[in-house]
Design an enzyme around this catalytic site. Sequence first.
Site, PDB file in Angstrom:
ATOM      1  N   ASP A  89       0.857  -1.182   0.000  1.00 50.99           N
ATOM      2  CA  ASP A  89       0.000   0.000   0.000  1.00 50.99           C
ATOM      3  C   ASP A  89       0.899   1.240   0.000  1.00 50.99           C
ATOM      4  O   ASP A  89       2.123   1.134  -0.010  1.00 50.99           O
ATOM      5  CB  ASP A  89      -0.964  -0.030   1.190  1.00 50.99           C
ATOM      6  CG  ASP A  89      -0.245   0.225   2.499  1.00 50.99           C
ATOM      7  OD1 ASP A  89       0.986   0.386   2.495  1.00 50.99           O
ATOM      8  OD2 ASP A  89      -0.919   0.257   3.533  1.00 50.99           O
ATOM      9  N   SER A  90       0.290   2.405   0.005  1.00 50.11           N
ATOM     10  CA  SER A  90       1.071   3.634  -0.135  1.00 50.11           C
ATOM     11  C   SER A  90       1.390   4.275   1.206  1.00 50.11           C
ATOM     12  O   SER A  90       2.114   5.263   1.264  1.00 50.11           O
ATOM     13  CB  SER A  90       0.286   4.646  -0.953  1.00 50.11           C
ATOM     14  OG  SER A  90      -0.862   5.060  -0.207  1.00 50.11           O
ATOM     15  N   GLY A  91       0.838   3.741   2.268  1.00 53.11           N
ATOM     16  CA  GLY A  91       1.003   4.381   3.562  1.00 53.11           C
ATOM     17  C   GLY A  91      -0.023   5.468   3.811  1.00 53.11           C
ATOM     18  O   GLY A  91      -0.116   5.993   4.915  1.00 53.11           O
ATOM     19  N   PHE A  93      -3.300   5.439   4.080  1.00 50.60           N
ATOM     20  CA  PHE A  93      -4.318   5.132   5.083  1.00 50.60           C
ATOM     21  C   PHE A  93      -3.765   5.257   6.501  1.00 50.60           C
ATOM     22  O   PHE A  93      -4.398   5.836   7.379  1.00 50.60           O
ATOM     23  CB  PHE A  93      -4.898   3.732   4.862  1.00 50.60           C
ATOM     24  CG  PHE A  93      -5.970   3.389   5.836  1.00 50.60           C
ATOM     25  CD1 PHE A  93      -7.261   3.891   5.675  1.00 50.60           C
ATOM     26  CD2 PHE A  93      -5.707   2.603   6.947  1.00 50.60           C
ATOM     27  CE1 PHE A  93      -8.260   3.599   6.598  1.00 50.60           C
ATOM     28  CE2 PHE A  93      -6.697   2.310   7.873  1.00 50.60           C
ATOM     29  CZ  PHE A  93      -7.975   2.806   7.689  1.00 50.60           C
ATOM     30  N   ASP A 143      -2.753   8.593  -1.542  1.00 52.97           N
ATOM     31  CA  ASP A 143      -4.104   9.120  -1.752  1.00 52.97           C
ATOM     32  C   ASP A 143      -4.585   9.725  -0.435  1.00 52.97           C
ATOM     33  O   ASP A 143      -3.881   9.666   0.572  1.00 52.97           O
ATOM     34  CB  ASP A 143      -5.057   8.019  -2.227  1.00 52.97           C
ATOM     35  CG  ASP A 143      -5.215   6.913  -1.196  1.00 52.97           C
ATOM     36  OD1 ASP A 143      -4.306   6.746  -0.350  1.00 52.97           O
ATOM     37  OD2 ASP A 143      -6.237   6.203  -1.220  1.00 52.97           O
ATOM     38  N   GLN A 182     -11.164   7.394  -5.329  1.00 52.78           N
ATOM     39  CA  GLN A 182     -11.768   7.801  -4.058  1.00 52.78           C
ATOM     40  C   GLN A 182     -13.141   8.408  -4.343  1.00 52.78           C
ATOM     41  O   GLN A 182     -13.696   8.209  -5.418  1.00 52.78           O
ATOM     42  CB  GLN A 182     -10.842   8.791  -3.334  1.00 52.78           C
ATOM     43  CG  GLN A 182      -9.586   8.147  -2.733  1.00 52.78           C
ATOM     44  CD  GLN A 182      -9.886   7.334  -1.473  1.00 52.78           C
ATOM     45  OE1 GLN A 182     -11.013   7.323  -0.961  1.00 52.78           O
ATOM     46  NE2 GLN A 182      -8.875   6.628  -0.969  1.00 52.78           N
ATOM     47  N   GLY A 209     -11.142   4.149   0.300  1.00 62.84           N
ATOM     48  CA  GLY A 209     -12.123   4.902   1.077  1.00 62.84           C
ATOM     49  C   GLY A 209     -13.354   4.116   1.463  1.00 62.84           C
ATOM     50  O   GLY A 209     -14.355   4.703   1.882  1.00 62.84           O
ATOM     51  N   ASP A 259      -7.831  -7.219   0.589  1.00 64.55           N
ATOM     52  CA  ASP A 259      -6.914  -7.444   1.703  1.00 64.55           C
ATOM     53  C   ASP A 259      -7.635  -7.053   2.964  1.00 64.55           C
ATOM     54  O   ASP A 259      -8.530  -6.191   2.940  1.00 64.55           O
ATOM     55  CB  ASP A 259      -5.645  -6.581   1.582  1.00 64.55           C
ATOM     56  CG  ASP A 259      -5.903  -5.151   2.039  1.00 64.55           C
ATOM     57  OD1 ASP A 259      -6.508  -4.388   1.254  1.00 64.55           O
ATOM     58  OD2 ASP A 259      -5.544  -4.794   3.174  1.00 64.55           O
ATOM     59  N   CYS A 297     -13.564 -28.084   7.717  1.00 64.92           N
ATOM     60  CA  CYS A 297     -12.220 -27.596   7.385  1.00 64.92           C
ATOM     61  C   CYS A 297     -11.211 -28.738   7.414  1.00 64.92           C
ATOM     62  O   CYS A 297     -11.211 -29.553   8.337  1.00 64.92           O
ATOM     63  CB  CYS A 297     -11.814 -26.511   8.384  1.00 64.92           C
ATOM     64  SG  CYS A 297     -10.144 -25.859   8.113  1.00 64.92           S
ATOM     65  N   HIS A 328      -5.871 -20.914  11.179  1.00 66.84           N
ATOM     66  CA  HIS A 328      -7.190 -21.412  10.780  1.00 66.84           C
ATOM     67  C   HIS A 328      -7.944 -20.372   9.959  1.00 66.84           C
ATOM     68  O   HIS A 328      -8.529 -20.685   8.927  1.00 66.84           O
ATOM     69  CB  HIS A 328      -8.019 -21.800  12.004  1.00 66.84           C
ATOM     70  CG  HIS A 328      -9.446 -22.084  11.644  1.00 66.84           C
ATOM     71  ND1 HIS A 328      -9.840 -23.286  11.082  1.00 66.84           N
ATOM     72  CD2 HIS A 328     -10.556 -21.301  11.678  1.00 66.84           C
ATOM     73  CE1 HIS A 328     -11.139 -23.234  10.801  1.00 66.84           C
ATOM     74  NE2 HIS A 328     -11.600 -22.042  11.156  1.00 66.84           N
TER      75      HIS A 328
END
Lengths: 354, 354
Positions: A89-91, A93, A143, A182, A209, A259, A297, A328
């Site tokens: 990511d760009s940092g 956030f 952003d 955005q 966003g 993510d 599972c 898990h």
Amino acid sequence: MKFAVAATHGRARAGSIETAHGTFETPAFMPCGTKGAVKGLEPRELRAAGIEILLSNTYHLALRPGEDRVAESGGLHRFMAWDGPILTDSGGFQVFSLAGLRKITDEGVTFQSHIDGATVQFTPERVVEIQEKLGSDILMPLDEPIPWPPDPKVARAALDRTHAWWRRSHATKGGALFGIIQGSILPELRKESAEAIAATDPPGFALGGFSMGEPNPQMYEMVAYTTSLLTETKPRYLMGVGTPEDILAGVRAGVDMFDCILPTRMGRTGIAYTSQGILRIRNAKHARDLSPLDPACDGPCCRSYTRAYLRHCFNVDEMLGPKLLSLHNVTYYGRLMRRIRAAIRDGSLDSLKP
Amino acid sequence: MKFAVAATHGRARAGSIETAHGTFETPAFMPCGTKGAVKGLEPRELRAAGIEILLSNTYHLALRPGEDRVAESGGLHRFMAWDGPILTDSGGFQVFSLAGLRKITDEGVTFQSHIDGATVQFTPERVVEIQEKLGSDILMPLDEPIPWPPDPKVARAALDRTHAWWRRSHATKGGALFGIIQGSILPELRKESAEAIAATDPPGFALGGFSMGEPNPQMYEMVAYTTSLLTETKPRYLMGVGTPEDILAGVRAGVDMFDCILPTRMGRTGIAYTSQGILRIRNAKHARDLSPLDPACDGPCCRSYTRAYLRHCFNVDEMLGPKLLSLHNVTYYGRLMRRIRAAIRDGSLDSLKP
């Protein structure tokens, strides 16, 4: 970076993305290796859980150990011993979460490090440079997300700045740099943003966003609206989202990448995702339960350990508890994405439940 | 339980012990699964590190989750998903560490639980019963270790009580119950104890009351003296010992089994055992070091991760750091024992260094 769609169902797409570090299938979920490690889990365990791409955080790595240190180690892949694709990511956030500790100007963001208080500046050019030093396969531009609910004037100014920064980011010609759309939950801004970003022909689109506190129906509606504005030929990444339900809704709206910290954060706090819903392992009712977390599972946690044992580990503060529930949950997410991809291919996505 | 010696070198022996849960080779090191988990490590990781037998603690498991709860789970092996041999201690050492919170009488020990303050009584009969419910392969009787340096009167009284308790423990006919030899560093008491325990023909001998603060030369001398009093046909277990150097000294004195918290505790705090000695990973000199913890190690930590990365994990509080150093240290101990066994068989033990 090459994106290929192999099958569609409604607006959902199943495909693959080829990077310098191999190919991953989409829709894909990226666990967060925030500081260069997916908390408690080794790369071989992530692979076995069906994970093909990780996210890591520019903000955290730039502060510690620093992008130059990572570069000296041969890049982030070698540093953390993960040989598959990595998206950074760009940092943006993280910086915008530092309310009161940062100052935003047209030039960029100046903030106090949460570690030692040192003054650090992130500009559009600098965050691309950091990500290139990290050796990321997919990069994100700086952003300016805004809080929910949006103040229209704030949203307007933040979007203008996001677009101005995007033009500078784009001009760096840095690797596979996605454009970020955005505009909060304001359709006219989302439309304007989608058009502005698309005009520069980036290799992929990120939807930023979201998951800022807005009700799910609003998020789902705005995600679907935004993807409807985009070409079918490029990947779409819904940043920081989300729960299994959110992911399924995103896939149905045509999103290809996700993510979220949820699987590991929930796991560390004793909450497991199962085919029967959320399970809180500290609950006393599991004390004598000899069944696995999830009977459906086949992962390493459910093959070996009972709910009674896992609860005991949490109860006596054994670190194996948080580790096993994290494993898990990541396994659950890995399987969810596999099921989603199969359902798109065989036309059964409408009836799929998380 | 069957013990067989396959080779000797001086007083050192290489052999094997057969239990209901399989055979382990001796000299053996047992990592501590104190509360039913070797901190941070899964059974499959322990196996891969060459570990064949674990130790677990009666005191901790009796308090949480309780021996009945473990029994309901099918015993400790199934509970913690370890299918190899397990040795359990008697809880004596933990209880005697609770200075001020416990009262010793001829009947047993009464103490306040460190968890909820509840009054609990351990008697010789009860600790055997607990261990049988846990399903342990090798059991230990309640004993009374004393602090170092020993007050001769205290040592005398504690030894008499240890022997009286041993007669009651032995009368329970519980499983493979080792006799514990006490006597601090007083040769006449050690001799008396060895003779008293040997007279009852237990399947193995434990050497208790070491590593209580006494200087290493005194410990080594007294261990060697005590083993010299014992038959060659039964296994000898040096409780709670120790460093790689301690283990090598113990092996040379004819000891067959060891347990210690050191590899995992040191690992969690950032200290690694290597062929080049102790390595403190937080040390700044490792920040740019791209070599593995130990160039002579072929374990999963050294195959994948650099010192620079491991230091970063400790530096940013990633739980992967403590986990990986714990795994490395257990791997180091596993390899040390393999090297020791090989050196006994091929006659090179004298020149072996840890």
